[in-house]
Design an enzyme around this catalytic site. Structure first.
Site, PDB file in Angstrom:
ATOM      1  N   ALA A  63       0.861  -1.180   0.000  1.00  0.00           N
ATOM      2  CA  ALA A  63       0.000   0.000   0.000  1.00  0.00           C
ATOM      3  C   ALA A  63       0.898   1.230   0.000  1.00  0.00           C
ATOM      4  O   ALA A  63       2.065   1.170   0.409  1.00  0.00           O
ATOM      5  CB  ALA A  63      -0.886  -0.020   1.236  1.00  0.00           C
ATOM      6  N   GLY A 108       0.764  -4.946   0.983  1.00  0.00           N
ATOM      7  CA  GLY A 108      -0.416  -5.064   0.119  1.00  0.00           C
ATOM      8  C   GLY A 108      -0.145  -5.837  -1.164  1.00  0.00           C
ATOM      9  O   GLY A 108      -1.073  -6.373  -1.770  1.00  0.00           O
ATOM     10  N   GLU A 111      -0.478  -9.331  -0.161  1.00  0.00           N
ATOM     11  CA  GLU A 111      -1.908  -9.510   0.143  1.00  0.00           C
ATOM     12  C   GLU A 111      -2.755  -9.620  -1.118  1.00  0.00           C
ATOM     13  O   GLU A 111      -3.671 -10.437  -1.190  1.00  0.00           O
ATOM     14  CB  GLU A 111      -2.390  -8.346   1.028  1.00  0.00           C
ATOM     15  CG  GLU A 111      -1.794  -8.418   2.435  1.00  0.00           C
ATOM     16  CD  GLU A 111      -2.000  -7.152   3.239  1.00  0.00           C
ATOM     17  OE1 GLU A 111      -1.697  -6.044   2.732  1.00  0.00           O
ATOM     18  OE2 GLU A 111      -2.471  -7.242   4.377  1.00  0.00           O
ATOM     19  N   GLU A 131       4.691  -4.703   7.588  1.00  0.00           N
ATOM     20  CA  GLU A 131       3.904  -3.633   8.212  1.00  0.00           C
ATOM     21  C   GLU A 131       4.315  -3.288   9.634  1.00  0.00           C
ATOM     22  O   GLU A 131       4.325  -2.111  10.014  1.00  0.00           O
ATOM     23  CB  GLU A 131       2.409  -3.999   8.188  1.00  0.00           C
ATOM     24  CG  GLU A 131       1.767  -3.884   6.815  1.00  0.00           C
ATOM     25  CD  GLU A 131       1.865  -5.142   5.979  1.00  0.00           C
ATOM     26  OE1 GLU A 131       2.634  -6.061   6.362  1.00  0.00           O
ATOM     27  OE2 GLU A 131       1.184  -5.229   4.947  1.00  0.00           O
TER      28      GLU A 131
END
Ligand code: CAA
Length: 261
Positions: A63, A108, A111, A131
């Site tokens: 992200a 992300g 993910e 993260e």
């Protein structure tokens, strides 16, 4: 679209996250464009999707950290929902999706690959959930899907340590199905997609739904889900043709493409 390209090759749709200057990091615009791209896929024509990243360095580097850096608690939660909603759309998309992971698949990026049905990667791929090193949890499904894919113990180790792993280790723990030299990754993804696309489309879709929905319930309920989706295949033209073709003993028969009906 600014950051997503969508190409059709035969019955295969190729979605490329195209933001190479930020190693294809997922900002709000990328997520919105990905959502719109999925909505626009012609599900009558396309039988398999491939998801990849632009360039030869990164699949998706996570992200967008710059966008997240100033979020409030409420905005952080909303950003998590925005990603989760798109990734869930991908996971439950009626057609199979192959992630062709051509480099960094961090945060992300790991993910989104886990929201796809099948993951194959280049020798250069790097996976991880970094993260906690940034002061946050994985927020686009990582705490849930990594544990389901590789087991809770390994997922906890990877997430708590924020350690990146290379392609070989990802293969060993079952995070990816196969590793290829970078220049062979897309040809191999297309070959696999074509192999899926030639099979009866209603049956393939029902297999995806049966596996996904069945994994969410206990076995007694799961086999009922299977029975329903198995039954749904009967009386389709593809089922009739597929079985008639098998039973036809003539020597010079040629299999016609399935019609998706
Ligand atoms: N967000 C925003 N920008 C990013 C980014 C990200 N996740 N990853 C890379 N970029 C940008 C860099 O800031 C840099 O931009 P500038 O050229 O403008 O400086 C550009 O992409 C190139 O990156 P690097 O110079 O860092 O390239 P590198 O080869 O030295 O390192 C890397 C590559 C190891 C992948 C490194 O970029 C990196 O660690 N990126 C962040 C990975 C990460 O922590 N991802 C998880 C994000 S959090 C998350 O995803 C939360 C969630 O679950 C929802």
């Amino acid at each position: 679209m600014e950051f997503i390209t969508y190409e059709v090759e035969g019955q295969v749709g190729i979605i490329t996250i195209n933001r190479p200057k930020a190693l294809n990091a997922l900002n709000s615009t990328v997520l919105e464009e990905l959502d719109a791209t999925l909505d626009a896929v012609d599900q009558n024509e396309i039988r398999c999707l491939i998801l990849t990243g632009a360039g030869d360095k990164s699949f998706v580097a996570g992200a967008d950290i710059a966008e997240m850096s100033t979020l409030t608690k409420a905005e952080g939660e909303a950003f998590g929902k925005k990603g989760n909603d798109v990734f869930r759309k991908l996971e439950t998309f009626p057609l199979p999706v192959i992630a062709a992971i051509n480099g960094f698949a961090l945060g992300g990026g790991c993910e989104i690959s886990m929201s796809c049905d099948i993951r194959i990667c280049s020798e250069t791929a790097v996976f991880g959930q970094p993260e906690v090193g940034l002061g946050i949890t994985p927020g686009f499904g990582g705490t849930q899907r990594l544990a389901r894919l590789v087991g809770a113990g390994m997922a906890k180790q990877l997430i708590y340590t924020a350690r990146n792993i290379k392609a070989e280790e990802a293969l060993r723990i079952g995070l990816v199905n196969a590793i290829y030299p970078l220049d062979e990754l897309m040809p191999q993804a297309k070959k696999m997609a074509a192999g899926i696309a030639k099979n009866a489309p209603i049956a393939v879709r029902n297999c995806k739904k049966a596996i996904n929905d069945g994994l969410e319930v206990d076995m007694d309920k799961a086999i009922v889900i299977e029975e329903k989706l198995f039954g749904d295949c009967f009386e389709t033209e593809d089922q009739k043709y597929g079985m008639e073709f098998f039973l036809d003993k003539s020597k010079d028969k040629v299999k016609e493409p399935f019609k998706n009906c």
